[in-house]
Design a protein around this motif. Structure first.
Motif, PDB file in Angstrom:
ATOM      1  N   ALA A 112       0.953  -1.139  -0.070  1.00 57.86           N
ATOM      2  CA  ALA A 112      -0.020  -0.027  -0.035  1.00 57.86           C
ATOM      3  C   ALA A 112       0.681   1.109  -0.021  1.00 57.86           C
ATOM      4  O   ALA A 112       0.493   2.336  -0.818  1.00 57.86           O
ATOM      5  CB  ALA A 112      -0.876   0.197   1.198  1.00 57.86           C
ATOM      6  N   LYS A 113       1.916   1.208   0.580  1.00 59.71           N
ATOM      7  CA  LYS A 113       2.946   2.289   0.659  1.00 59.71           C
ATOM      8  C   LYS A 113       3.562   2.733  -0.714  1.00 59.71           C
ATOM      9  O   LYS A 113       3.787   3.746  -1.066  1.00 59.71           O
ATOM     10  CB  LYS A 113       3.953   2.066   1.781  1.00 59.71           C
ATOM     11  CG  LYS A 113       4.921   3.365   2.019  1.00 59.71           C
ATOM     12  CD  LYS A 113       5.908   2.949   3.152  1.00 59.71           C
ATOM     13  CE  LYS A 113       6.961   4.313   3.259  1.00 59.71           C
ATOM     14  NZ  LYS A 113       7.771   4.020   4.273  1.00 59.71           N
ATOM     15  N   ASP A 115       2.101   2.141  -3.162  1.00 61.35           N
ATOM     16  CA  ASP A 115       0.921   2.735  -4.026  1.00 61.35           C
ATOM     17  C   ASP A 115       0.850   4.072  -3.760  1.00 61.35           C
ATOM     18  O   ASP A 115      -0.126   4.636  -4.354  1.00 61.35           O
ATOM     19  CB  ASP A 115      -0.108   1.785  -4.054  1.00 61.35           C
ATOM     20  CG  ASP A 115      -0.833   1.543  -5.265  1.00 61.35           C
ATOM     21  OD1 ASP A 115      -0.157   1.737  -6.370  1.00 61.35           O
ATOM     22  OD2 ASP A 115      -1.733   0.754  -5.466  1.00 61.35           O
ATOM     23  N   GLY A 116       1.430   4.507  -2.887  1.00 59.80           N
ATOM     24  CA  GLY A 116       1.105   5.931  -2.545  1.00 59.80           C
ATOM     25  C   GLY A 116      -0.082   6.132  -1.421  1.00 59.80           C
ATOM     26  O   GLY A 116      -0.639   7.103  -1.470  1.00 59.80           O
ATOM     27  N   TYR A 117      -0.569   5.010  -0.817  1.00 60.82           N
ATOM     28  CA  TYR A 117      -1.845   5.262  -0.190  1.00 60.82           C
ATOM     29  C   TYR A 117      -2.826   5.751  -0.975  1.00 60.82           C
ATOM     30  O   TYR A 117      -3.810   6.458  -0.559  1.00 60.82           O
ATOM     31  CB  TYR A 117      -1.532   6.003   1.195  1.00 60.82           C
ATOM     32  CG  TYR A 117      -0.399   5.432   2.180  1.00 60.82           C
ATOM     33  CD1 TYR A 117      -0.389   4.104   2.631  1.00 60.82           C
ATOM     34  CD2 TYR A 117       0.841   6.093   2.404  1.00 60.82           C
ATOM     35  CE1 TYR A 117       0.474   3.772   3.484  1.00 60.82           C
ATOM     36  CE2 TYR A 117       1.672   5.540   3.237  1.00 60.82           C
ATOM     37  CZ  TYR A 117       1.500   4.634   3.783  1.00 60.82           C
ATOM     38  OH  TYR A 117       2.692   3.647   4.523  1.00 60.82           O
ATOM     39  N   SER A 118      -2.861   4.983  -2.192  1.00 62.31           N
ATOM     40  CA  SER A 118      -3.795   5.753  -3.171  1.00 62.31           C
ATOM     41  C   SER A 118      -5.307   5.365  -2.610  1.00 62.31           C
ATOM     42  O   SER A 118      -5.136   4.299  -1.801  1.00 62.31           O
ATOM     43  CB  SER A 118      -3.748   5.339  -4.687  1.00 62.31           C
ATOM     44  OG  SER A 118      -4.031   3.813  -4.549  1.00 62.31           O
ATOM     45  N   PRO A 119      -6.494   5.888  -2.946  1.00 62.82           N
ATOM     46  CA  PRO A 119      -7.797   5.512  -2.375  1.00 62.82           C
ATOM     47  C   PRO A 119      -8.230   4.132  -2.755  1.00 62.82           C
ATOM     48  O   PRO A 119      -8.929   3.471  -2.284  1.00 62.82           O
ATOM     49  CB  PRO A 119      -8.666   6.375  -3.415  1.00 62.82           C
ATOM     50  CG  PRO A 119      -7.895   7.684  -3.465  1.00 62.82           C
ATOM     51  CD  PRO A 119      -6.451   6.942  -3.819  1.00 62.82           C
ATOM     52  N   ASP A 120      -7.504   3.385  -3.850  1.00 63.96           N
ATOM     53  CA  ASP A 120      -7.553   2.006  -4.013  1.00 63.96           C
ATOM     54  C   ASP A 120      -6.854   0.815  -3.222  1.00 63.96           C
ATOM     55  O   ASP A 120      -7.271  -0.043  -3.150  1.00 63.96           O
ATOM     56  CB  ASP A 120      -7.165   1.552  -5.518  1.00 63.96           C
ATOM     57  CG  ASP A 120      -7.804   2.494  -6.492  1.00 63.96           C
ATOM     58  OD1 ASP A 120      -9.065   2.794  -6.423  1.00 63.96           O
ATOM     59  OD2 ASP A 120      -7.266   2.728  -7.598  1.00 63.96           O
ATOM     60  N   THR A 121      -5.996   1.528  -2.399  1.00 64.87           N
ATOM     61  CA  THR A 121      -5.397   0.572  -1.267  1.00 64.87           C
ATOM     62  C   THR A 121      -6.241   0.225  -0.164  1.00 64.87           C
ATOM     63  O   THR A 121      -7.095   1.301   0.308  1.00 64.87           O
ATOM     64  CB  THR A 121      -4.173   1.032  -1.039  1.00 64.87           C
ATOM     65  OG1 THR A 121      -4.413   2.303  -0.111  1.00 64.87           O
ATOM     66  CG2 THR A 121      -2.900   1.148  -2.056  1.00 64.87           C
ATOM     67  N   SER A 124      -6.396   2.972   2.585  1.00 59.91           N
ATOM     68  CA  SER A 124      -6.973   4.135   2.591  1.00 59.91           C
ATOM     69  C   SER A 124      -8.580   3.684   2.805  1.00 59.91           C
ATOM     70  O   SER A 124      -9.204   4.578   3.244  1.00 59.91           O
ATOM     71  CB  SER A 124      -7.057   4.652   1.276  1.00 59.91           C
ATOM     72  OG  SER A 124      -5.521   5.521   1.246  1.00 59.91           O
ATOM     73  N   ARG A 125      -9.185   2.673   2.067  1.00 57.31           N
ATOM     74  CA  ARG A 125     -10.316   2.047   2.366  1.00 57.31           C
ATOM     75  C   ARG A 125     -10.907   1.660   3.602  1.00 57.31           C
ATOM     76  O   ARG A 125     -11.690   2.086   3.890  1.00 57.31           O
ATOM     77  CB  ARG A 125     -10.554   1.026   1.416  1.00 57.31           C
ATOM     78  CG  ARG A 125     -10.599   1.254   0.099  1.00 57.31           C
ATOM     79  CD  ARG A 125     -10.887  -0.069  -0.762  1.00 57.31           C
ATOM     80  NE  ARG A 125      -9.848  -0.871  -0.694  1.00 57.31           N
ATOM     81  CZ  ARG A 125      -9.553  -1.916  -1.158  1.00 57.31           C
ATOM     82  NH1 ARG A 125     -10.644  -2.566  -1.875  1.00 57.31           N
ATOM     83  NH2 ARG A 125      -8.693  -2.588  -1.149  1.00 57.31           N
TER      84      ARG A 125
END
Length: 135
Positions: A112-113, A115-121, A124-125
């Motif tokens: 997840a890190k 991925d930049g903690y995008s909303p898809d991870t 974030s969810r």
């Protein structure tokens, strides 16, 4: 015999290993000069003496290990472990499963890190991006 008196311990150290420890911590590589031929031989001998201190320390550690191995408490613990061998294997297995689960969780979080903690991870969810350890 276990000596617990600090004065006796300090005096024994002063009489025994202190000089060897002082020689061992001297940075002879920094003191050595390439220009002096016979002078550098003396320093090389001192460097070898520093290595000798490590050997002496190792011999002292071996004596301590021999003392601990012959300890009655260690014999009882070893006998207990041999008696309950299945419990030892079970606890070892549980320990390794916990280590593997921890490693897997760390890698999952690291993905997840990356991925930049995008909303898809999942971080974030689930709203765990700014969560504290107690939440």
């Amino acid at each position: 015999i276990l000596i617990t008196d600090r004065k006796k311990i300090a005096m024994r150290y002063l009489k025994g290993m202190l000089l060897i420890d002082i020689v061992a911590i001297i940075p002879f590589y920094a003191i050595m000069d390439d220009s002096g031929g016979s002078r550098s031989n003396v320093f090389i001998r001192f460097v070898r003496m520093a290595r000798l201190s490590r050997i002496l320390r190792a011999s002292k550690i071996l004596k301590l290990v021999k003392h601990v191995v012959s300890s009655e408490r260690l014999v009882r613990i070893t006998r207990l472990i041999r008696t309950y061998d299945s419990i030892t294997r079970l606890s070892t297995g549980i320990f390794f499963v916990m280590i593997l689960a921890h490693f897997t969780a760390c890698m999952w979080y690291y993905s997840a890190k990356l991925d930049g903690y995008s909303p898809d991870t999942w971080v974030s969810r689930e709203g765990l991006l700014n969560a504290t350890k107690s939440e």
